[in-house]
Design an enzyme around this catalytic site. Structure first.
Site, PDB file in Angstrom:
ATOM      1  N   ARG A  85       0.820  -1.211   0.000  1.00  0.00           N
ATOM      2  CA  ARG A  85       0.000   0.000   0.000  1.00  0.00           C
ATOM      3  C   ARG A  85       0.858   1.266   0.000  1.00  0.00           C
ATOM      4  NH1 ARG A  85      -4.539   2.881   0.638  1.00  0.00           N
ATOM      5  NH2 ARG A  85      -4.792   4.234   2.436  1.00  0.00           N
TER       6      ARG A  85
ATOM      7  N   HIS B 220       0.490   4.397  -2.645  1.00  0.00           N
ATOM      8  CA  HIS B 220       0.225   5.717  -2.075  1.00  0.00           C
ATOM      9  C   HIS B 220       1.323   6.698  -2.516  1.00  0.00           C
ATOM     10  CE1 HIS B 220      -0.382   8.818   0.848  1.00  0.00           C
ATOM     11  NE2 HIS B 220      -1.045   8.112   1.738  1.00  0.00           N
ATOM     12  N   ASP B 221       2.571   6.255  -2.418  1.00  0.00           N
ATOM     13  CA  ASP B 221       3.682   7.137  -2.813  1.00  0.00           C
ATOM     14  C   ASP B 221       3.583   7.514  -4.290  1.00  0.00           C
ATOM     15  OD1 ASP B 221       6.135   8.578  -2.563  1.00  0.00           O
ATOM     16  OD2 ASP B 221       7.122   6.919  -3.585  1.00  0.00           O
TER      17      ASP B 221
ATOM     18  N   GLY C 240       4.127  11.259  -7.852  1.00  0.00           N
ATOM     19  CA  GLY C 240       4.904  10.219  -8.523  1.00  0.00           C
ATOM     20  C   GLY C 240       5.728   9.388  -7.552  1.00  0.00           C
TER      21      GLY C 240
ATOM     22  N   SER D 221       8.202  10.575  -1.629  1.00  0.00           N
ATOM     23  CA  SER D 221       7.708  11.719  -0.838  1.00  0.00           C
ATOM     24  C   SER D 221       6.939  11.250   0.393  1.00  0.00           C
ATOM     25  CB  SER D 221       6.828  12.627  -1.695  1.00  0.00           C
ATOM     26  OG  SER D 221       5.804  11.882  -2.330  1.00  0.00           O
TER      27      SER D 221
ATOM     28  N   ASN E 173      -3.759   8.516   7.327  1.00  0.00           N
ATOM     29  CA  ASN E 173      -2.514   7.959   7.864  1.00  0.00           C
ATOM     30  C   ASN E 173      -2.690   6.812   8.850  1.00  0.00           C
ATOM     31  OD1 ASN E 173      -3.228   9.161  10.219  1.00  0.00           O
ATOM     32  ND2 ASN E 173      -1.557  10.641  10.270  1.00  0.00           N
TER      33      ASN E 173
ATOM     34  N   PRO F  30      -7.317   8.221  -4.574  1.00  0.00           N
ATOM     35  CA  PRO F  30      -8.705   7.778  -4.771  1.00  0.00           C
ATOM     36  C   PRO F  30      -9.299   7.356  -3.425  1.00  0.00           C
ATOM     37  CG  PRO F  30      -7.148   6.186  -5.702  1.00  0.00           C
ATOM     38  CD  PRO F  30      -6.350   7.366  -5.257  1.00  0.00           C
TER      39      PRO F  30
ATOM     40  N   HIS G 230      -5.609  -5.475  -3.101  1.00  0.00           N
ATOM     41  CA  HIS G 230      -6.432  -5.700  -1.913  1.00  0.00           C
ATOM     42  C   HIS G 230      -6.593  -7.174  -1.575  1.00  0.00           C
ATOM     43  CE1 HIS G 230      -8.315  -1.411  -2.251  1.00  0.00           C
ATOM     44  NE2 HIS G 230      -7.094  -1.408  -1.749  1.00  0.00           N
ATOM     45  N   THR G 231      -5.921  -8.038  -2.304  1.00  0.00           N
ATOM     46  CA  THR G 231      -5.835  -9.441  -1.882  1.00  0.00           C
ATOM     47  C   THR G 231      -5.015  -9.571  -0.601  1.00  0.00           C
ATOM     48  OG1 THR G 231      -5.167 -11.669  -2.531  1.00  0.00           O
ATOM     49  CG2 THR G 231      -3.826  -9.886  -3.383  1.00  0.00           C
TER      50      THR G 231
ATOM     51  N   ASP H  89      -9.694  -9.645   1.892  1.00  0.00           N
ATOM     52  CA  ASP H  89     -10.262 -10.864   1.295  1.00  0.00           C
ATOM     53  C   ASP H  89     -10.107 -11.993   2.308  1.00  0.00           C
ATOM     54  OD1 ASP H  89      -7.776 -12.121   1.023  1.00  0.00           O
ATOM     55  OD2 ASP H  89      -7.802 -12.166  -1.164  1.00  0.00           O
TER      56      ASP H  89
ATOM     57  N   THR I 114      -8.271 -14.580   2.342  1.00  0.00           N
ATOM     58  CA  THR I 114      -6.923 -15.140   2.482  1.00  0.00           C
ATOM     59  C   THR I 114      -5.935 -13.974   2.500  1.00  0.00           C
ATOM     60  OG1 THR I 114      -6.826 -15.324   0.073  1.00  0.00           O
ATOM     61  CG2 THR I 114      -7.470 -17.311   1.286  1.00  0.00           C
TER      62      THR I 114
ATOM     63  N   ASP J  22      -3.518 -13.877  -4.025  1.00  0.00           N
ATOM     64  CA  ASP J  22      -4.238 -14.785  -4.926  1.00  0.00           C
ATOM     65  C   ASP J  22      -5.404 -14.023  -5.571  1.00  0.00           C
ATOM     66  OD1 ASP J  22      -6.132 -14.482  -2.918  1.00  0.00           O
ATOM     67  OD2 ASP J  22      -5.876 -16.499  -2.116  1.00  0.00           O
TER      68      ASP J  22
HETATM   69  C1  HEM Z   1      -8.399   1.816  -6.613  1.00  0.00           C
HETATM   70  C2  HEM Z   1      -8.234   2.713  -5.690  1.00  0.00           C
HETATM   71  C3  HEM Z   1      -7.887   2.353  -4.269  1.00  0.00           C
HETATM   72  C4  HEM Z   1      -8.578   2.749  -3.178  1.00  0.00           C
HETATM   73  C5  HEM Z   1      -9.819   3.640  -3.143  1.00  0.00           C
HETATM   74  C6  HEM Z   1      -7.927   2.166  -2.031  1.00  0.00           C
HETATM   75  C7  HEM Z   1      -8.318   2.352  -0.716  1.00  0.00           C
HETATM   76  C8  HEM Z   1      -7.784   1.686   0.366  1.00  0.00           C
HETATM   77  C9  HEM Z   1      -8.223   1.863   1.723  1.00  0.00           C
HETATM   78  C10 HEM Z   1      -9.289   2.843   2.177  1.00  0.00           C
HETATM   79  C11 HEM Z   1      -7.515   1.002   2.492  1.00  0.00           C
HETATM   80  C12 HEM Z   1      -7.668   0.740   3.982  1.00  0.00           C
HETATM   81  C13 HEM Z   1      -7.227   1.853   4.847  1.00  0.00           C
HETATM   82  C14 HEM Z   1      -7.583   1.538   6.264  1.00  0.00           C
HETATM   83  O1  HEM Z   1      -8.700   1.848   6.650  1.00  0.00           O
HETATM   84  O2  HEM Z   1      -6.769   0.967   6.981  1.00  0.00           O
HETATM   85  C15 HEM Z   1      -6.644   0.269   1.627  1.00  0.00           C
HETATM   86  C16 HEM Z   1      -5.787  -0.721   2.037  1.00  0.00           C
HETATM   87  C17 HEM Z   1      -4.892  -1.343   1.208  1.00  0.00           C
HETATM   88  N1  HEM Z   1      -4.645  -1.039  -0.108  1.00  0.00           N
HETATM   89 FE1  HEM Z   1      -5.809   0.129  -1.293  1.00  0.00          FE
HETATM   90  N2  HEM Z   1      -6.867   1.415  -2.448  1.00  0.00           N
HETATM   91  C18 HEM Z   1      -6.797   1.506  -3.808  1.00  0.00           C
HETATM   92  C19 HEM Z   1      -5.846   0.935  -4.619  1.00  0.00           C
HETATM   93  C20 HEM Z   1      -4.807   0.166  -4.152  1.00  0.00           C
HETATM   94  C21 HEM Z   1      -3.697  -0.289  -4.960  1.00  0.00           C
HETATM   95  C22 HEM Z   1      -3.489   0.078  -6.418  1.00  0.00           C
HETATM   96  C23 HEM Z   1      -2.910  -1.059  -4.164  1.00  0.00           C
HETATM   97  C24 HEM Z   1      -1.630  -1.771  -4.501  1.00  0.00           C
HETATM   98  C25 HEM Z   1      -1.344  -2.286  -5.664  1.00  0.00           C
HETATM   99  C26 HEM Z   1      -3.540  -1.100  -2.854  1.00  0.00           C
HETATM  100  C27 HEM Z   1      -3.081  -1.828  -1.788  1.00  0.00           C
HETATM  101  C28 HEM Z   1      -3.651  -1.844  -0.541  1.00  0.00           C
HETATM  102  C29 HEM Z   1      -3.249  -2.758   0.519  1.00  0.00           C
HETATM  103  C30 HEM Z   1      -2.204  -3.847   0.415  1.00  0.00           C
HETATM  104  C31 HEM Z   1      -4.024  -2.427   1.632  1.00  0.00           C
HETATM  105  C32 HEM Z   1      -3.973  -3.074   3.014  1.00  0.00           C
HETATM  106  C33 HEM Z   1      -3.051  -2.279   3.908  1.00  0.00           C
HETATM  107  C34 HEM Z   1      -2.872  -2.893   5.272  1.00  0.00           C
HETATM  108  O3  HEM Z   1      -3.314  -4.004   5.532  1.00  0.00           O
HETATM  109  O4  HEM Z   1      -2.231  -2.235   6.102  1.00  0.00           O
HETATM  110  N3  HEM Z   1      -4.665  -0.332  -2.889  1.00  0.00           N
HETATM  111  N4  HEM Z   1      -6.809   0.717   0.328  1.00  0.00           N
HETATM  112  C1  NAG Z   2      -1.913  11.244  11.534  1.00  0.00           C
HETATM  113  O1  NAG Z   2      -2.687  12.394  11.285  1.00  0.00           O
HETATM  114  C2  NAG Z   2      -3.138  13.042  12.449  1.00  0.00           C
HETATM  115  C3  NAG Z   2      -4.046  14.185  12.042  1.00  0.00           C
HETATM  116  O2  NAG Z   2      -3.602  14.830  10.893  1.00  0.00           O
HETATM  117  C4  NAG Z   2      -1.908  13.507  13.267  1.00  0.00           C
HETATM  118  O3  NAG Z   2      -2.313  14.129  14.465  1.00  0.00           O
HETATM  119  C5  NAG Z   2      -0.999  12.309  13.566  1.00  0.00           C
HETATM  120  O4  NAG Z   2       0.181  12.736  14.203  1.00  0.00           O
HETATM  121  C6  NAG Z   2      -0.637  11.618  12.267  1.00  0.00           C
HETATM  122  N1  NAG Z   2       0.304  10.511  12.451  1.00  0.00           N
HETATM  123  C7  NAG Z   2       0.044   9.304  12.956  1.00  0.00           C
HETATM  124  C8  NAG Z   2       1.181   8.344  12.958  1.00  0.00           C
HETATM  125  O5  NAG Z   2      -1.033   8.964  13.385  1.00  0.00           O
END
Ligand code: HEM
Ligand code: NAG
Ligand code: NAG
Ligand code: NAG
Ligand code: NAG
Ligand code: NAG
Length: 316
Positions: A62, A66-67, A72, A76, A94, A161, A191-192, A239, A241, A246
């Site tokens: 993730r 995000h980065d 790009g 950052s 965050n 997004p 998201h697998t 998911d 698993t 997968d």
């Molecule tokens: C299509 C747009 C996407 C949206 C709207 C999105 C949104 C999110 C959100 C909201 C979370 C959970 C945050 C939380 O509440 O902890 C998440 C988790 C995650 N995302 Fe996405 N995501 C997107 C695309 C991607 C892409 C492209 C990847 C990597 C190729 C990715 C990989 C992950 C992974 C691995 C997690 C789990 C993180 C963890 O377990 O700590 N996501 N995503």
């Molecule tokens: C996450 O964001 C909040 C609000 O912007 C901030 O107070 C906090 O220090 C940030 N960092 C972490 C690790 O939660």
């Protein structure tokens, strides 16, 4: 100049004008001479960290996404806030960006082996590949040669997004980074792996007109995320698993069991539905396309005029 040469030059200039980001040429062999052990140092650090903390693979995957989506792939996201500047990692979503220490550890080892040679953005790109492969997903050659940026702004994370986005908004968000509809569906397969907090999906559970969600699944999510939820750490795996890379994510979407509105929306739109179906049926195909789309993601906004950061959390 001959006519052919001139039209070739014109065509080349046109391509430059159309490509959304200036792209430094990345190369699979970038460190072959200058730091041949780079990838094995990174792999060992990440494998070790993942044994101690099984959340590390999902977090690093993730982190890379995000980065790359903000300014790009320039690391950052890895920069710390400073007294005058609140950085991306302290921006709104965050709760879900963690485990920076793993990248920092790898970089410390790299600085010992080959000082000022391997950029933090390349470390992150290699780490993202390694965590996928380590979770029994595909492996690919990572292109390298990125430079690290010097700017990180918390308010720019609003350009990520959102899990509440519809397919049109998601397609636009990816298109801005030179990624197409197939890349959107394919990379969403990230998201697998991993977990989400309730706040990223609980609004859907209160929407009685949303028929895209499987009703038993909605009930189980409501139990985990009650209306007046006091547990900030509560949530659900993305998911069934979550430690294995997968195609289960796609199978679940076809059953109405996508956790985010943005995941489920991919099955409610003609532009994306058939791609979801094809990956749900054919895991091999998903793996091949995922590797290709990750290489494309790694090209987003790569900069030439950056630096090789010595410590990933601060600019030189
Ligand atoms: C299509 C747009 C996407 C949206 C709207 C999105 C949104 C999110 C959100 C909201 C979370 C959970 C945050 C939380 O509440 O902890 C998440 C988790 C995650 N995302 Fe996405 N995501 C997107 C695309 C991607 C892409 C492209 C990847 C990597 C190729 C990715 C990989 C992950 C992974 C691995 C997690 C789990 C993180 C963890 O377990 O700590 N996501 N995503
Ligand atoms: C996450 O964001 C909040 C609000 O912007 C901030 O107070 C906090 O220090 C940030 N960092 C972490 C690790 O939660
Ligand atoms: C392995 O990871 C643990 C936990 O992060 C850390 O304390 C230890 O120093 C690491 N060992 C190596 C060889 O990197
Ligand atoms: C973030 O804030 C800066 C000023 O600090 C401003 O110039 C910029 O437009 C803002 N960006 C976004 C995406 O809001
Ligand atoms: C998608 O969401 C955007 C932004 O919220 C909205 O303006 C647009 O009307 C939505 N499109 C569809 C087809 O629902
Ligand atoms: C509830 O779901 C419907 C159908 O998917 C959607 O059109 C509507 O925007 C949703 N409402 C909210 C508040 O999310």
């Amino acid at each position: 100049m001959s006519k052919i040469t001139i039209s070739a030059v014109v065509a080349f200039l046109l391509i430059l004008a159309v490509v959304p980001f200036s792209r430094a040429a990345l190369n699979a062999h970038y460190y072959d001479q200058t730091c041949p052990q780079a990838e094995s140092i990174i792999f060992q650090t990440i494998r070790n960290a993942s044994i101690y903390d099984p959340k590390v693979p999902a977090r690093l995957l993730r982190m890379f996404f995000h980065d790359c989506f903000i300014r790009g792939c320039d690391a950052s996201l890895l920069l710390d806030s400073t007294p005058g500047n609140k950085a991306e990692k302290d921006g709104p979503p965050n709760v879900s960006v963690r485990s920076f220490y793993v990248i920092d550890d790898a970089k410390t080892k790299l600085e010992k082996a080959c000082p000022r040679t391997v950029s933090c953005s390349d470390v992150l790109a290699i780490a993202a590949r390694d965590v996928v492969a380590m979770s029994r997903g595909p492996w690919w050659h990572v292109l390298k040669g990125r430079k690290d940026g010097r700017v990180s702004k918390a308010n720019e994370t609003i350009n990520l997004p959102s899990p509440f986005s519809n397919t049109t908004t998601l397609i636009q968000s990816f298109a801005k980074r030179g990624l197409n509809v197939k890349d959107l569906v394919t990379l969403s397969g990230g998201h697998t792996l991993g977990f989400s907090h309730c706040s990223s999906f609980s609004a859907r559970l209160q929407n009685s007109t949303d028929t895209s969600i499987n009703s038993e699944f909605a009930m189980s999510l409501r139990k985990k995320c009650p209306l007046h939820n006091k547990d900030r750490n509560a949530g659900e795996f993305l998911d069934s698993t979550s430690a294995k890379f997968d195609n289960d994510y796609y199978k679940r979407i076809t059953m109405g069991k996508g956790v985010f509105g943005s995941d489920q929306a991919l099955y409610g739109d003609d532009r994306t539905k058939s791609i979801v179906d094809s990956y749900a049926k054919d895991e091999k195909r998903f793996f091949t396309e995922f590797a290709a789309s990750m290489v494309k993601l790694g090209n987003v906004g790569v900069i030439e005029d950056g630096e090789i950061r010595v410590k990933c959390s601060i600019v030189n």
